[in-house]
Design a protein around this motif. Sequence first.
Motif, PDB file in Angstrom:
ATOM      1  N   PHE A   5       1.298  -0.965   0.398  1.00 44.54           N
ATOM      2  CA  PHE A   5       0.259   0.065   0.116  1.00 44.54           C
ATOM      3  C   PHE A   5       0.726   1.435  -0.119  1.00 44.54           C
ATOM      4  CE2 PHE A   5      -2.087   3.202   1.533  1.00 44.54           C
ATOM      5  CZ  PHE A   5      -3.529   3.524   1.186  1.00 44.54           C
ATOM      6  N   LEU A   6       0.314   2.257  -0.704  1.00 45.97           N
ATOM      7  CA  LEU A   6       1.423   3.624  -0.781  1.00 45.97           C
ATOM      8  C   LEU A   6       0.217   4.651  -1.155  1.00 45.97           C
ATOM      9  CD1 LEU A   6       3.949   5.214  -1.182  1.00 45.97           C
ATOM     10  CD2 LEU A   6       3.802   4.378  -3.804  1.00 45.97           C
ATOM     11  N   ALA A   7       0.443   5.142  -0.291  1.00 43.50           N
ATOM     12  CA  ALA A   7      -0.422   6.688  -0.388  1.00 43.50           C
ATOM     13  C   ALA A   7       0.505   7.781  -0.314  1.00 43.50           C
ATOM     14  CB  ALA A   7      -1.857   6.989   0.858  1.00 43.50           C
ATOM     15  N   VAL A   8       0.545   8.710  -1.602  1.00 44.19           N
ATOM     16  CA  VAL A   8       1.666  10.311  -1.532  1.00 44.19           C
ATOM     17  C   VAL A   8       0.171  11.351  -0.982  1.00 44.19           C
ATOM     18  CG1 VAL A   8       2.609   9.452  -2.782  1.00 44.19           C
ATOM     19  CG2 VAL A   8       0.980  10.058  -4.065  1.00 44.19           C
ATOM     20  N   VAL A  14       5.214  10.975   0.342  1.00 40.42           N
ATOM     21  CA  VAL A  14       4.985   9.659   0.842  1.00 40.42           C
ATOM     22  C   VAL A  14       4.163   9.652   2.173  1.00 40.42           C
ATOM     23  CG1 VAL A  14       5.456   7.347   2.397  1.00 40.42           C
ATOM     24  CG2 VAL A  14       6.431   8.102   0.532  1.00 40.42           C
ATOM     25  N   LEU A  15       2.506   9.174   2.715  1.00 35.54           N
ATOM     26  CA  LEU A  15       2.310   9.762   3.851  1.00 35.54           C
ATOM     27  C   LEU A  15       1.659   8.522   4.594  1.00 35.54           C
ATOM     28  CD1 LEU A  15       0.040  12.123   4.541  1.00 35.54           C
ATOM     29  CD2 LEU A  15      -1.282  10.989   3.407  1.00 35.54           C
ATOM     30  N   ILE A  16       1.781   7.859   3.694  1.00 31.54           N
ATOM     31  CA  ILE A  16       1.296   6.505   3.986  1.00 31.54           C
ATOM     32  C   ILE A  16       2.048   4.856   2.933  1.00 31.54           C
ATOM     33  CG2 ILE A  16       0.336   3.983   4.970  1.00 31.54           C
ATOM     34  CD1 ILE A  16      -2.282   6.470   4.865  1.00 31.54           C
ATOM     35  N   SER A  17       3.054   4.030   3.611  1.00 37.97           N
ATOM     36  CA  SER A  17       3.678   3.526   2.620  1.00 37.97           C
ATOM     37  C   SER A  17       3.571   1.727   3.508  1.00 37.97           C
ATOM     38  CB  SER A  17       5.039   3.231   2.156  1.00 37.97           C
ATOM     39  OG  SER A  17       5.387   2.350   1.644  1.00 37.97           O
ATOM     40  N   ASP A  19       5.964  -0.164   3.691  1.00 41.62           N
ATOM     41  CA  ASP A  19       7.174  -0.275   3.540  1.00 41.62           C
ATOM     42  C   ASP A  19       8.261   0.464   4.407  1.00 41.62           C
ATOM     43  OD1 ASP A  19       7.620  -2.206   1.235  1.00 41.62           O
ATOM     44  OD2 ASP A  19       7.753  -0.558   0.257  1.00 41.62           O
ATOM     45  N   THR A  20       6.960   1.705   5.577  1.00 37.89           N
ATOM     46  CA  THR A  20       8.188   2.137   6.124  1.00 37.89           C
ATOM     47  C   THR A  20       7.143   2.498   7.365  1.00 37.89           C
ATOM     48  OG1 THR A  20       6.750   4.250   5.134  1.00 37.89           O
ATOM     49  CG2 THR A  20       8.590   3.674   4.701  1.00 37.89           C
ATOM     50  N   ARG A  21       6.885   3.078   8.164  1.00 40.10           N
ATOM     51  CA  ARG A  21       6.037   3.031   9.790  1.00 40.10           C
ATOM     52  C   ARG A  21       5.842   4.065   9.785  1.00 40.10           C
ATOM     53  NH1 ARG A  21       6.317  -1.986  12.068  1.00 40.10           N
ATOM     54  NH2 ARG A  21       7.982  -3.453  11.794  1.00 40.10           N
ATOM     55  N   ASN A  22       4.860   5.047   9.906  1.00 39.44           N
ATOM     56  CA  ASN A  22       4.125   6.214  10.300  1.00 39.44           C
ATOM     57  C   ASN A  22       4.300   6.506  11.686  1.00 39.44           C
ATOM     58  OD1 ASN A  22       2.737   5.744   7.953  1.00 39.44           O
ATOM     59  ND2 ASN A  22       1.763   8.249   8.770  1.00 39.44           N
ATOM     60  N   MET A 127      -8.187   2.961   9.644  1.00 43.94           N
ATOM     61  CA  MET A 127      -7.672   2.174   8.512  1.00 43.94           C
ATOM     62  C   MET A 127      -6.547   2.176   9.147  1.00 43.94           C
ATOM     63  SD  MET A 127      -6.116   4.764   4.770  1.00 43.94           S
ATOM     64  CE  MET A 127      -5.107   3.908   4.410  1.00 43.94           C
ATOM     65  N   PHE A 138       0.786   1.973   9.729  1.00 42.89           N
ATOM     66  CA  PHE A 138      -0.405   2.903   9.689  1.00 42.89           C
ATOM     67  C   PHE A 138      -1.463   2.390  10.700  1.00 42.89           C
ATOM     68  CE2 PHE A 138      -3.768   5.176   7.966  1.00 42.89           C
ATOM     69  CZ  PHE A 138      -2.759   7.229   8.563  1.00 42.89           C
TER      70      PHE A 138
ATOM     71  N   VAL B   9      -9.062   9.820   5.910  1.00 41.23           N
ATOM     72  CA  VAL B   9      -9.506   8.674   7.128  1.00 41.23           C
ATOM     73  C   VAL B   9     -10.056   9.360   7.933  1.00 41.23           C
ATOM     74  CG1 VAL B   9      -8.645   7.109   8.167  1.00 41.23           C
ATOM     75  CG2 VAL B   9      -6.998   7.494   5.872  1.00 41.23           C
ATOM     76  N   THR B  24       4.135  14.393   6.341  1.00 43.41           N
ATOM     77  CA  THR B  24       4.932  13.657   6.985  1.00 43.41           C
ATOM     78  C   THR B  24       6.403  12.782   7.187  1.00 43.41           C
ATOM     79  OG1 THR B  24       4.046  12.033   9.250  1.00 43.41           O
ATOM     80  CG2 THR B  24       3.848  11.450   6.779  1.00 43.41           C
ATOM     81  N   ASN B  26       8.148   9.810   7.153  1.00 45.95           N
ATOM     82  CA  ASN B  26       7.815   8.311   8.373  1.00 45.95           C
ATOM     83  C   ASN B  26       9.324   7.237   8.305  1.00 45.95           C
ATOM     84  OD1 ASN B  26       5.262   8.438   7.280  1.00 45.95           O
ATOM     85  ND2 ASN B  26       4.935   6.741   6.090  1.00 45.95           N
ATOM     86  N   GLN B  27       8.974   6.654   8.901  1.00 45.54           N
ATOM     87  CA  GLN B  27      10.208   6.147  10.038  1.00 45.54           C
ATOM     88  C   GLN B  27      11.110   4.916   9.245  1.00 45.54           C
ATOM     89  OE1 GLN B  27      10.234   5.241  14.179  1.00 45.54           O
ATOM     90  NE2 GLN B  27      10.528   2.922  14.205  1.00 45.54           N
ATOM     91  N   VAL B  48      13.659   1.385  -0.268  1.00 42.44           N
ATOM     92  CA  VAL B  48      12.332   2.136  -0.514  1.00 42.44           C
ATOM     93  C   VAL B  48      12.575   3.825  -0.270  1.00 42.44           C
ATOM     94  CG1 VAL B  48      12.484   2.432   2.456  1.00 42.44           C
ATOM     95  CG2 VAL B  48      10.085   2.368   1.529  1.00 42.44           C
ATOM     96  N   ARG B 101      10.023  11.105   3.672  1.00 44.66           N
ATOM     97  CA  ARG B 101       8.506  11.216   2.489  1.00 44.66           C
ATOM     98  C   ARG B 101       8.449  10.924   0.819  1.00 44.66           C
ATOM     99  NH1 ARG B 101       7.779  18.035   3.582  1.00 44.66           N
ATOM    100  NH2 ARG B 101       9.205  18.224   1.988  1.00 44.66           N
TER     101      ARG B 101
END
Lengths: 563, 101
Positions: A5-8, A14-17, A19-22, A127, A138, B9, B24, B26-27, B48, B101
């Motif tokens: 999942f990828l949201a920009v 990148v907002l949500i991925s 592959d990473t952690r918010n 979500m 996320f 959301v 944001t 992201n880590q 990534v 990001r």
Amino acid sequence: MSQGFLAVNDNNQVLISSDTRNLHFIQKLTGPRNTTLSISDPDAGILVSVNVNGGIRRWRYTATCSVTPVPFFTMPTNDQYGILRIQDKGSNRWDIEIFRSGTSNTVPELYIFADARASSSVETHGMLVLRDDGTPSFDSRLRPLTVNSAVTVTHPDNPRTVSDTGAAGFAKFCTMVEADLGYLFQSSNYNFYSINVVGAYPQKPIFSFLSIAQSNRQFTASADESVKSYNFGIEYETRHDYWWSYYWQFYRGVIKNPVTATGLHTVSTDTLLTLPGQPYFEINISSPYFYNKGANGVWEQRATPSGDDGLWFYGLPWDIYFTNTEGTAAVPYNVMLLSTNGYITFNYYNNSTGVYRDLDAGSFEYLGLETASTLAGARIMIYAGDNSTYNWYAETTGTAPNRVYRIRYTGYAQPSGWFDRATVAPNLIWEMQFPENKTSEINVLFPSTINVRAGAVLGVGTSHGWQYIAQEPSAGTITPKNLIIKKGRAVADYQASAALHVGWATHTYGCNNQFYSTAGGGFFGGFFGGSTSSTVGGVWPYSNETLNLANNTVIVSDGSKYD
Amino acid sequence: MATTYGLEVYSASSQLIYSSADVTWNQVDYFTVPALPAPQSVTNTYPVIIGREVLVLQLLVDTPPTDRRALAHTISKETVTTGSVTVSGGSENALILVLMR
């Protein structure tokens, strides 16, 4: 990625991925761990508290988190802050040390963020994005971090901008090390950065800044003394003493969100009241009006013009409270008195007895208003001047329990006697907002460039627990701003500007010394018996050594989203 | 949101939690490095971060010494081909936080 999942966002960031952690909000720490324990105790909250050399405060906060936390802090005073270290104490305990210049004991609040593994929610809506190992990336239920700005900063290579000079008396055995040597050591140098944000500046800015830059200043004080004796008219040196004291001070990189007259929040004009035409242009001198927006959405003239030194009483749609210190007894106000002299006072009307509580509330004062010294009651004086009001407007917007009560002032900032309303346009407009769901705040908004006069005071009164709040901008023009006044706390708390000073704060200081004495030698002519001595020295070579100027980044978010 | 497309959301109480109008960082990783006197270094690779903006923050873990230099680590990053972060040269234990990001 081939799957996931990828949201920009709108800027392709990148907002949500998956592959990473918010980062998500974990907890808010309102103070250090335990302020009653001695410094040597491993659970002590106050680690350093000295008032010399510019002041040092160093506190230990404790976060509970199953992964490494990312701390953000508020800057409630006009001092310099930095996160000094984070220590994993085991069992999900993380000790976070924050230090600050200055002598105030007001402590910052820490907002702890971490990846979503550190928290959970029983909320059934939201979500959730998982990584390929099944751990959360996320989770909207955990209040993910949004960032308003990130500024990579560098510190100046010297904590001080001035050339120092020493004084006598420092050389012997570090005798001055506990004296206040702020005039020699207190940092005064900083680099300036702007905090550029998309949209409005954070209502309650919080900063993540990990202090790694280090610098050191020191000076050497030296002296020597000859001890002499006389014998048969001949002077002998019996001993020669030498002293050196090496005073030093270590600095760490810090940031400051300065309180300045020009550094308040920017706000767009569309957040202000929509004014009803321009009837006030036709109003005669000394005859301003008060307009209220009625339930039908039509602006209504609420009262007969009250003329010179007049006022309107206006009941607030809900009680507002002010406290001296948050959490202490609050005093309600339910009446607002709007003055033709450009300021507001508050009172409480007891409906049962028909008596006003505060005898000192009123709006008749017209002398010395620019000093805010003539009124004792609870008040707001953005800019007060005799007969300076064009009009007041009031309305309530929104739906309970999220209504906002709004008062708008139009007036003249530099009255010279009375002005001719028929020919002079108001040059000062400001609006005050009381959020129903956030009774700890008053928002004061300025719609455009406004004029101020030297000595003009933005103040909130002192009685009934109101803490005096004042700002004295320089004469001239200041830029649009949005000042959030938090009731009962210094306005500096929330005069956060979009400016960032990146400088130094004392981390620790001390002194080392040397002494030795030699046997006397030689002789001096003389005719008098006894002994004498002479002191030589006082050479003061200052040095500055930058140990580490490594860049780091200041991340800015809005703490009000997580309160 | 300002545009007609994107992501929003909401919470159960209809509060907007997140949207594609937000920003944001992201880590990507959060790891510990020891003192790394030259020529020692630590390099981690994160595909990534290729083509992305990357921030690498560091924090010293221990109380700053007052009897010697405490050198922060030198950090370099490569985000075009390999997506790597290299930490070297510091004299202290440190936490390294990699954000993108």
